[in-house]
Scaffold this active site. Structure first.
Site, PDB file in Angstrom:
ATOM      1  N   ASP B  12       0.863  -1.184   0.000  1.00  0.00           N
ATOM      2  CA  ASP B  12       0.000   0.000   0.000  1.00  0.00           C
ATOM      3  C   ASP B  12       0.895   1.228   0.000  1.00  0.00           C
ATOM      4  O   ASP B  12       1.749   1.374   0.881  1.00  0.00           O
ATOM      5  CB  ASP B  12      -0.881   0.030   1.257  1.00  0.00           C
ATOM      6  CG  ASP B  12      -2.017  -0.985   1.175  1.00  0.00           C
ATOM      7  OD1 ASP B  12      -2.209  -1.572   0.087  1.00  0.00           O
ATOM      8  OD2 ASP B  12      -2.705  -1.188   2.190  1.00  0.00           O
ATOM      9  N   ASP B 131     -13.809  -5.749  -5.415  1.00  0.00           N
ATOM     10  CA  ASP B 131     -14.002  -5.876  -3.972  1.00  0.00           C
ATOM     11  C   ASP B 131     -15.383  -6.481  -3.755  1.00  0.00           C
ATOM     12  O   ASP B 131     -16.393  -5.897  -4.164  1.00  0.00           O
ATOM     13  CB  ASP B 131     -13.929  -4.499  -3.282  1.00  0.00           C
ATOM     14  CG  ASP B 131     -12.515  -3.927  -3.282  1.00  0.00           C
ATOM     15  OD1 ASP B 131     -11.554  -4.700  -3.506  1.00  0.00           O
ATOM     16  OD2 ASP B 131     -12.364  -2.707  -3.062  1.00  0.00           O
TER      17      ASP B 131
END
Lengths: 198, 254
Positions: B12, B131
Site C-alpha cells: 500500500d 471488492d
C-alpha cells in the site's frame, strides 16, 4: 578505448520499457538508445524489438522502415525480439492487420487454450542452458514458424505447445519477457549484450 | 505442463511511502516502495502490486515517480492500482513503468474503460480489481474502497469484466480483508471456475497454508499477500515451500 557498443530499442510508443533499458544497460562500453524511427533505429550495433503493444499498431510504426530493417537483420544485425517483438520477425499475425518483417517465414496465431492471455511463469523446454528454466509470459498470440529449424525452445500453455524461443542468423526471438523474469531473465539479456560486444 | 502458481506481494503506497494499517486507518510508515519491492523480488516473490491510497493530486504524481524508480530496478511484473479512472491514467502508469493496471471503481462506473484499455495496450495489462462482500447466497461488488455498494453480483461482474477485456481478475474478499482468517475460498472458487482469465485471490491471508488453500481449494492462479510478510509472520520462502509441498507448481526463487 574504442567507441561504445550501441544497443537500440525500437520504441513503438506503447507500454513499459524501463526494466528492459535497465537490463540491457550492462555498464561500461554500452549505450542503450530509444528510437521511434525505424530507419534511424538501424544505426546501431544491435537492435531490440520490445514486447509491448498490439501487432497492427507496431506494424504501422514499422512500415516506412520495414524493408530496410528486414535487409539489415538478414545481413546479420544482432537482433533480440521480445514477445510482440519476436512476433514481428514473422510474416503476419492473426491478431491484426499489417505485415511483420518476414525475417522468419511463418505466421502468428492465437493461443489454443481456454485461458488466454497466458499470464504467468512457464517452463522453457530446451537443452540450451543459457536460457532461463522458467520465465514470465504475458501473451495471447504465439509464433508458428513454417519450419521447425529455427526453434530453440518450446513452452506449453494448457495443451498448446508453441515455439517460445526462435533464432535465425543473428536474430533471436523470445516469447517470454526476460526483463520480467528476475535474475535468470536479466542474465539472458546481458548474455545477448555481451555477445554483441565481443 | 502448466503455469506456476504466483505469489503476489501487495504494497500500500501513500504519498510515495509504503504504509501499513487496517485499510485506511492507523497507517504507519513501513518503508520505501522501491526498496521493499526489490527485497521481495530477491526473496522469490513472483509479482508486486502497488496499491495507491493517496487521496491527493500530489500523491498521484509522486506515485508515478515511485513507479518509474521501481521499474528501473525491479525485474518481475509490477501492477499498479488505486485511482485509475481514465485511459490517460492507464497510459501514464504504464509509461511510468507498470506492467499492468488494476482498475476498480472506474470499471464499474464505466465498463467501457476495460475495453478501451485492452484495445490499446492488450488484455494482458488490464486487471479488473473487484471488492466483494457476501450478501445472502452470493457476493456483491463494492466500490470506492469498499464504501459504496454497486448493483452487481461479483461472480457475474467478474465474467463481464473478462469479456470486456480484462486479462486478469484481482478478487478481494472484504469480509476477510485484514482478518487473517484465510481467504474466502468459496468466493475464490466461484469466480475462478467461471472465468477464462487468471484469478488472484486477495484478502484474509494469515499463514502460508491459507495461500495453499486459496490455490488448492479455491482454484486461484495466484494469491496476494501483504501484512503477514511485512510483519514477518511468514516469508516468501516459507509460503513457496508449503506450496511446493502441496504439489502446486511454483517458480523456484533465484
Amino acid at each position: 578505448m574504442t567507441r561504445k557498443t550501441v544497443i537500440t530499442i525500437f520504441d513503438y510508443g506503447a507500454g513499459n520499457i524501463h526494466s528492459l533499458v535497465k537490463a540491457l544497460d550492462t555498464g561500461d562500453g554500452v549505450e542503450v538508445r530509444l528510437e521511434t524511427d525505424p530507419v534511424a533505429a538501424l544505426r546501431t550495433d544491435a537492435l531490440v524489438l520490445p514486447g509491448v503493444g498490439a501487432f497492427s499498431n507496431a506494424s504501422a510504426r514499422l512500415s516506412t522502415g520495414a524493408h530496410k530493417m528486414r535487409e539489415e537483420i538478414l545481413a546479420g544485425l544482432p537482433t533480440l525480439g521480445i514477445c510482440l517483438g519476436m512476433q514481428l520477425l514473422f510474416d503476419s499475425s492473426e491478431e491484426g492487420e499489417g505485415s511483420g518483417l518476414g525475417v522468419i517465414p511463418g505466421r502468428v496465431r492465437r493461443l489454443r487454450a481456454t485461458r488466454v492471455p497466458q499470464i504467468g511463469w512457464n517452463e522453457i523446454e530446451s537443452l540450451d542452458e543459457s536460457l532461463p528454466e522458467v520465465a514470465y509470459f504475458a501473451n495471447s498470440y504465439v509464433c508458428e514458424p513454417d519450419s521447425d529449424d529455427c526453434i530453440v525452445a518450446y513452452s506449453t500453455h494448457e495443451r498448446d505447445r508453441f515455439a517460445s524461443v526462435v533464432s535465425a542468423g543473428n536474430a533471436i526471438g523470445v516469447q517470454f519477457h526476460p526483463e520480467k523474469s528476475s535474475s535468470a531473465g536479466v542474465t539472458f539479456v546481458r548474455d545477448f549484450v555481451n555477445g554483441v560486444c565481443r | 505442463m502448466t503455469l506456476t502458481r504466483r505469489l503476489v506481494v501487495c504494497l500500500d503506497v501513500k504519498d510515495g511511502r509504503v504504509v501499513k494499517g487496517t485499510r485506511f486507518l492507523n497507517l504507519r510508515d513501513v518503508g520505501d516502495p522501491t526498496e521493499l519491492a526489490s527485497h521481495y523480488e530477491a526473496d522469490g516473490a513472483d509479482e508486486i502490486v502497488f496499491l495507491d491510497i493517496s487521496a491527493s493530486v500530489e500523491g498521484r504524481s509522486t506515485l508515478l515517480d515511485v513507479v518509474q524508480r521501481t521499474a528501473e530496478r525491479l525485474f518481475i511484473p509490477l501492477t499498479v492500482g488505486g485511482g485509475i479512472r481514465t485511459v490517460a491514467d492507464v497510459t501514464n502508469v504504464l509509461r511510468a513503468g507498470a506492467d499492468k493496471v488494476a482498475i476498480n471503481s472506474a470499471a464499474v462506473t464505466n465498463p467501457h474503460l476495460l475495453t478501451e484499455a485492452s484495445e490499446v495496450f492488450g488484455a494482458q495489462c488490464v486487471v479488473s480489481s473487484i471488492d466483494a462482500r457476501r450478501s445472502g447466497a452470493t457476493w456483491r461488488v463494492f466500490t470506492h474502497g469498499g464504501r459504496i455498494a454497486a448493483d452487481l453480483n461479483a461472480i457475474q461482474w467478474a465474467r463481464t469484466s473478462a469479456s470486456l477485456g480484462a486479462g486478469e481478475i484481482l478478487l478481494t474478499s472484504m469480509d476477510r480483508d485484514g482478518s487473517r482468517d484465510g481467504y474466502d475460498i468459496e468466493l475464490t472458487r466461484a469466480v475462478a471456475d467461471v472465468v477464462n482469465v487468471p484469478v488472484v485471490a486477495s484478502g484474509g491471508a494469515g499463514s502460508a497454508s491459507d495461500v495453499v488453500a486459496a490455490m488448492d481449494l479455491g482454484h486461484a492462479d495466484a494469491a496476494l499477500v501483504a501484512g503477514i510478510l511485512h510483519d514477518s509472520t511468514t516469508s516468501v520462502g516459507e509460503i513457496k515451500s508449503q506450496m511446493r509441498a502441496a504439489s502446486l507448481r511454483v517458480r523456484y526463487a533465484a
